[in-house]
Design a protein around this motif. Sequence first.
Motif, PDB file in Angstrom:
ATOM      1  N   MET A   1       0.857  -1.481  -0.164  1.00 45.70           N
ATOM      2  CA  MET A   1      -0.119  -0.452  -0.151  1.00 45.70           C
ATOM      3  C   MET A   1       1.138   1.113  -0.255  1.00 45.70           C
ATOM      4  O   MET A   1       0.543   2.434  -0.526  1.00 45.70           O
ATOM      5  CB  MET A   1      -0.549   0.015   0.735  1.00 45.70           C
TER       6      MET A   1
ATOM      7  N   LYS B   1       4.000   1.693  -1.188  1.00 43.11           N
ATOM      8  CA  LYS B   1       4.553   1.015  -2.385  1.00 43.11           C
ATOM      9  C   LYS B   1       3.875   2.421  -3.416  1.00 43.11           C
ATOM     10  O   LYS B   1       4.203   2.657  -3.951  1.00 43.11           O
ATOM     11  CB  LYS B   1       4.918   0.308  -3.169  1.00 43.11           C
ATOM     12  N   ARG B   2       2.230   1.839  -3.862  1.00 45.11           N
ATOM     13  CA  ARG B   2       1.391   2.416  -4.364  1.00 45.11           C
ATOM     14  C   ARG B   2       1.096   4.162  -3.883  1.00 45.11           C
ATOM     15  O   ARG B   2       1.434   4.931  -5.090  1.00 45.11           O
ATOM     16  CB  ARG B   2       0.018   1.955  -4.250  1.00 45.11           C
ATOM     17  N   THR B   3       0.950   4.769  -3.205  1.00 40.50           N
ATOM     18  CA  THR B   3       1.303   5.553  -3.054  1.00 40.50           C
ATOM     19  C   THR B   3       2.253   6.712  -3.356  1.00 40.50           C
ATOM     20  O   THR B   3       1.816   7.210  -3.552  1.00 40.50           O
ATOM     21  CB  THR B   3       1.114   6.112  -0.901  1.00 40.50           C
TER      22      THR B   3
ATOM     23  N   GLN C   1       3.817   5.507  -6.028  1.00 35.30           N
ATOM     24  CA  GLN C   1       4.390   5.921  -6.931  1.00 35.30           C
ATOM     25  C   GLN C   1       3.263   6.344  -7.024  1.00 35.30           C
ATOM     26  O   GLN C   1       3.242   7.900  -8.200  1.00 35.30           O
ATOM     27  CB  GLN C   1       3.718   4.859  -7.811  1.00 35.30           C
ATOM     28  N   ILE C   2       2.136   7.550  -6.750  1.00 32.57           N
ATOM     29  CA  ILE C   2       0.927   8.143  -6.475  1.00 32.57           C
ATOM     30  C   ILE C   2       1.382   9.000  -6.400  1.00 32.57           C
ATOM     31  O   ILE C   2       1.168  10.459  -7.579  1.00 32.57           O
ATOM     32  CB  ILE C   2      -0.653   7.693  -6.420  1.00 32.57           C
TER      33      ILE C   2
ATOM     34  N   PHE D   1       6.455   9.165 -12.740  1.00 39.76           N
ATOM     35  CA  PHE D   1       6.023   7.883 -13.049  1.00 39.76           C
ATOM     36  C   PHE D   1       6.718   5.842 -13.128  1.00 39.76           C
ATOM     37  O   PHE D   1       6.955   5.459 -12.650  1.00 39.76           O
ATOM     38  CB  PHE D   1       4.334   7.136 -13.753  1.00 39.76           C
TER      39      PHE D   1
ATOM     40  N   SER E   1       8.851   5.565 -10.464  1.00 42.87           N
ATOM     41  CA  SER E   1       8.931   5.028  -9.908  1.00 42.87           C
ATOM     42  C   SER E   1       9.189   3.839  -9.427  1.00 42.87           C
ATOM     43  O   SER E   1       9.216   2.900  -8.206  1.00 42.87           O
ATOM     44  CB  SER E   1       7.383   5.625  -9.379  1.00 42.87           C
ATOM     45  N   PHE E   2       9.361   3.166 -10.428  1.00 47.84           N
ATOM     46  CA  PHE E   2       8.929   1.463 -10.055  1.00 47.84           C
ATOM     47  C   PHE E   2      11.094   1.317  -9.560  1.00 47.84           C
ATOM     48  O   PHE E   2      10.829   0.121  -9.155  1.00 47.84           O
ATOM     49  CB  PHE E   2       9.190   1.518 -11.897  1.00 47.84           C
TER      50      PHE E   2
ATOM     51  N   SER F   1      10.889   3.383  -6.177  1.00 41.18           N
ATOM     52  CA  SER F   1       9.871   3.559  -4.722  1.00 41.18           C
ATOM     53  C   SER F   1      10.217   2.713  -3.781  1.00 41.18           C
ATOM     54  O   SER F   1       9.795   3.072  -2.437  1.00 41.18           O
ATOM     55  CB  SER F   1       8.775   2.622  -5.314  1.00 41.18           C
TER      56      SER F   1
END
Length: 356
Positions: free
Chosen positions: A1, A3-5, A7-8, A52, A55-56, A59
């Motif tokens: 979660m 990590k997704r935040t 990336q956003i 983005f 970010s991979f 992150s």
Amino acid sequence: MLKRTIQIMFLLIGGALGYIFLPSLYKMMNVSGIPFLDNAFVSVLIGAGLLFILSFMFSDYFVKLLNWLEERLIKLPPADLLFGTIGLILGLLVAFLLSFTIDSIPFPPVQQVLRILLTLTLGYLGFRVFATQREEILQLFSGRAVAKRNKTESNEKSAQQKVLDTSVIIDGRIADIAETGFLEGELVVPQFVLTELQHIADSSDTLKRTRGRRGLDILKRLQDEKNSHVVISEEDFEEVQEVDLKLVRYAKKFNAQVVTNDFNLNKVCDLHQVEVLNINDLANAVKPVVIPGEDMKVVVIKDGKEQNQGIAYLEDGTMIVVEDGHAFIGQAITVTVTSVLQTSAGRMIFAKPSED
């Protein structure tokens, strides 16, 4: 979660940076006349897409950084966190005021970069200065009012801190000494000492577990004692692994005294020129004086290390080495003191069976 935040966040930050910087970059590259690029929406999409993708790659590093920051903030004392937040707000306010002087620079991208650097630098400095210098700041604004809030607090602050090590807490005599009122000032138990006590109390070894729980009970007794003021300090030295060296570092940093009954820690403190209060020295000082030539009655209970020696003990645990005492094991005899050896590790009495 998390990590997704992150990336956003990269996506949103990339869109904002694209909107701000890409038009100026197009002008520098002489491509601003292309209709496709001369569009704010396209600049936002390009910036968001680039960050983005990045970010991979980054992150995971940001997740580790945030977890590290969270651990550091949790360990901070609430007062340091409060003053640090106030310093951060003031640092950001100063950065905002100084940012107006940057408008005189003709190149807009440089202005934005300088604003970011100024904000980060002054925000960090404000947090660090207020968190580490909170006592001095309080004294600066309140004068002597803080020190003279009441007579008890004044007396406690004027006395040196007494830092307790693990061995002296488990030993338990420190509670009796504190109860008499002979120890002035704060009794400080650093968090790393408390952690070591908890590890000992959770040990699978029955003896260690009993010792650890005894130490925790002694701490609770000290906290409940009206004559003692116990403080749990969050100060730590993460680059040092050994608890004894951490105690030495703490004592040197805060000009405190180390309270111990550990002979080796006593020597280490002497080497570092740190003041030590050794409980064994105090116990030896208040023991009844034994003079060579004095007679006493003892019970020889076991063999000594040397041939024909016997070992006896006084009621306070002082060991008596009886020369030619092997033949009297299990018997109560009168011995004559020949010499006394007294060190920080304890007192040892040498004697021989009385001729009478």
